[in-house]
Scaffold this motif. Structure first.
Motif, mmCIF file in Angstrom:
data_model
loop_
_atom_site.group_PDB
_atom_site.id
_atom_site.type_symbol
_atom_site.label_atom_id
_atom_site.label_comp_id
_atom_site.label_asym_id
_atom_site.label_seq_id
_atom_site.Cartn_x
_atom_site.Cartn_y
_atom_site.Cartn_z
ATOM 1 N N PHE A 43 0.836 -1.206 0.000
ATOM 2 C CA PHE A 43 0.000 0.000 0.000
ATOM 3 C C PHE A 43 0.872 1.257 0.000
ATOM 4 O O PHE A 43 2.007 1.223 0.495
ATOM 5 C CB PHE A 43 -0.878 0.052 1.266
ATOM 6 N N PRO A 44 0.308 2.369 -0.491
ATOM 7 C CA PRO A 44 1.013 3.638 -0.329
ATOM 8 C C PRO A 44 1.214 3.883 1.172
ATOM 9 O O PRO A 44 0.294 3.681 1.968
ATOM 10 C CB PRO A 44 0.053 4.664 -0.918
ATOM 11 N N ALA A 45 2.423 4.308 1.537
ATOM 12 C CA ALA A 45 2.785 4.353 2.953
ATOM 13 C C ALA A 45 1.978 5.362 3.761
ATOM 14 O O ALA A 45 1.753 5.165 4.956
ATOM 15 C CB ALA A 45 4.266 4.658 3.090
ATOM 16 N N ASN A 46 1.553 6.440 3.110
ATOM 17 C CA ASN A 46 0.972 7.546 3.887
ATOM 18 C C ASN A 46 -0.467 7.867 3.501
ATOM 19 O O ASN A 46 -0.878 9.025 3.488
ATOM 20 C CB ASN A 46 1.863 8.787 3.739
ATOM 21 N N GLN A 47 -1.216 6.840 3.164
ATOM 22 C CA GLN A 47 -2.621 7.055 2.821
ATOM 23 C C GLN A 47 -3.522 6.211 3.715
ATOM 24 O O GLN A 47 -3.233 5.047 3.976
ATOM 25 C CB GLN A 47 -2.881 6.661 1.364
ATOM 26 N N VAL A 48 -4.603 6.817 4.154
ATOM 27 C CA VAL A 48 -5.580 6.124 4.999
ATOM 28 C C VAL A 48 -6.973 6.348 4.395
ATOM 29 O O VAL A 48 -7.341 7.483 4.058
ATOM 30 C CB VAL A 48 -5.513 6.638 6.461
ATOM 31 N N GLN A 49 -7.696 5.254 4.225
ATOM 32 C CA GLN A 49 -9.022 5.312 3.601
ATOM 33 C C GLN A 49 -10.078 5.749 4.630
ATOM 34 O O GLN A 49 -9.991 5.362 5.797
ATOM 35 C CB GLN A 49 -9.337 3.921 3.023
ATOM 36 N N LEU A 50 -11.044 6.536 4.188
ATOM 37 C CA LEU A 50 -12.100 7.022 5.095
ATOM 38 C C LEU A 50 -13.443 6.369 4.761
ATOM 39 O O LEU A 50 -13.914 6.453 3.626
ATOM 40 C CB LEU A 50 -12.275 8.538 4.958
ATOM 41 N N SER A 51 -14.030 5.733 5.753
ATOM 42 C CA SER A 51 -15.397 5.219 5.623
ATOM 43 C C SER A 51 -16.282 6.028 6.557
ATOM 44 O O SER A 51 -15.820 6.486 7.604
ATOM 45 C CB SER A 51 -15.472 3.754 6.071
ATOM 46 N N THR A 52 -17.541 6.171 6.175
ATOM 47 C CA THR A 52 -18.488 6.847 7.075
ATOM 48 C C THR A 52 -19.613 5.886 7.415
ATOM 49 O O THR A 52 -20.058 5.121 6.561
ATOM 50 C CB THR A 52 -19.036 8.122 6.409
ATOM 51 N N LEU A 53 -20.023 5.923 8.668
ATOM 52 C CA LEU A 53 -21.061 5.011 9.164
ATOM 53 C C LEU A 53 -22.379 5.746 9.355
ATOM 54 O O LEU A 53 -22.391 6.902 9.784
ATOM 55 C CB LEU A 53 -20.666 4.524 10.557
ATOM 56 N N LEU A 54 -23.463 5.040 9.074
ATOM 57 C CA LEU A 54 -24.786 5.569 9.423
ATOM 58 C C LEU A 54 -25.626 4.423 9.984
ATOM 59 O O LEU A 54 -25.664 3.333 9.395
ATOM 60 C CB LEU A 54 -25.486 6.145 8.176
#
Ligand code: SAM
Ligand code: DTB
Ligand code: SF4
Length: 329
Positions: A43-54
């Motif tokens: 993975f790219p070292a400095n990326q974090v994926q964002l999920s949103t919950l409902l």
């Protein structure tokens, strides 16, 4: 990204619990260094994926999950609500997209969906997908036919956690079996959806249980594309309220072992961030976590606000992961 071929044999489905336990008890720096190396290979070292919950259907659940504020049988102050209207769900998803989310996860406090609810659920999937977001649902147990229907509506991911090890499971839930959970996961896979499956730590389990949970996940026929690791959020009124708190470094160890055992999966630092320091979260990212839930609320409990998370990302030089990068996992 480092060269993935440097780790040719790292996608395995034959882990033993003893082997996983041995990873857990390594010196902290050795463990985190290895996890970060595996992370960089995939993975790219400095990326974090964002999920949103409902929470599309809150509270009033008939199950007895000992951690859960939404179980009707515990007095937790969560009021039972009906399933939300489709338009209201899509409107919330639009706001999440504007705030940078790439995946939208909708959760219902059900043991399992009723067939008569599935039409509205499928309309929600279609409406959210039309916004250009990845879709995820967590609705409890599914039959093969229900999984097929959700897939046809365009659902990308289904979240269904195993929660803990097979041995510890009976202490946490009695109203459905471990095998029920594995059956649902198989139905989701067979229907061709991506699997989001993880568990909770801090429920009084042993290191061996944590190892057993990750072995169950890694030895599935395919690794789940997403692996949420939740730190128990203790809620007043639930049986697990007052459980002895986990050493935060043991939480980091769990993330690191998940990263090593499931190198290509998105490992999500999930519930529990509200109580974690920025420094502890930074260690989790160093240990290979590359996804979070963003937004001020999980399903019923608080989560850090977007401003706090943006500042943390800025301080760490982390960028939200674009959809193209994680669409495979
Ligand atoms: N009712 C469905 C089910 O159980 O599959 C979907 C929603 S349920 C709330 C989804 C997951 O949230 C649970 O499997 C559990 O892993 C997690 N969860 C619930 N309460 C939690 C808590 N207090 N702390 C950490 N994780 C929690
Ligand atoms: C998961 O593993 N964690 C999320 C999501 N999947 C559905 C839920 C966390 C819930 C925490 C307790 C609450 O807010 O009610
Ligand atoms: Fe119900 Fe899901 Fe909570 Fe268990 S975790 S009580 S099934 S909402």
């Amino acid at each position: 990204m480092a060269d993935a071929s440097a780790f040719p044999a790292d996608i395995r489905h034959d882990w033993s619990v003893a082997e996983a336990e041995a990873l857990f008890v390594q010196p902290f720096n050795d463990l985190v260094f290895r996890a970060q190396s595996v992370h960089r290979a995939h993975f790219p070292a400095n990326q974090v994926q964002l999920s949103t919950l409902l929470s599309i259907k809150t509270g009033g659940c008939p199950e007895d999950c000992a951690y859960c504020p939404q179980a009707a049988r515990y007095d937790t102050g969560v009021d039972a609500q009906k399933l939300m209207a489709v338009e209201a769900v899509v409107a919330e998803a639009r706001r999440a997209k504007e705030a940078g989310a790439s995946r939208y996860c909708m959760g219902a406090a059900w043991r399992e969906p009723k067939d008569r609810d599935l039409e509205a659920i499928c309309d929600m999937v279609q409406g959210v997908k039309a916004l250009g977001l990845e879709t995820c649902m967590t609705l409890g147990m599914l039959t093969g036919a229900q999984a097929q229907r959700l897939k046809e509506a365009g659902l990308d991911y289904y979240n269904h956690n195993i929660d803990t090890s097979p041995e510890h499971y009976g202490q946490i839930i009695t109203t459905r079996t471990y095998q029920d959970r594995l059956d649902t996961l198989a139905h989701v896979r067979d229907a061709g959806m991506k699997v989001c499956c993880g568990g909770i730590v801090g429920m009084g389990e042993s290191v061996r249980d944590r190892a057993g949970m990750l072995v169950t996940l890694a030895n599935l026929p395919e690794h789940p594309e997403s692996v949420p690791i939740n730190m128990l959020v203790q809620v007043h009124g639930t049986p697990l309220d007052g459980t002895r708190k986990l050493d935060p470094l043991d939480f980091v160890r769990t993330i690191a072992v998940a990263r090593i055992m499931m190198p290509k999966s998105m490992v999500r630092l999930s519930a529990g961030r509200e109580e974690m320091s920025d420094e502890l979260q930074a260690l989790c990212f160093l240990a290979g976590a590359n996804s979070i839930f963003a937004g001020p609320k999980l399903l019923t409990t608080p989560n850090p606000g977007r401003d706090h998370d943006s500042l943390l990302f800025q301080r760490l030089g982390i960028k939200p992961m674009p959809l193209e990068t994680h669409a495979h996992g």
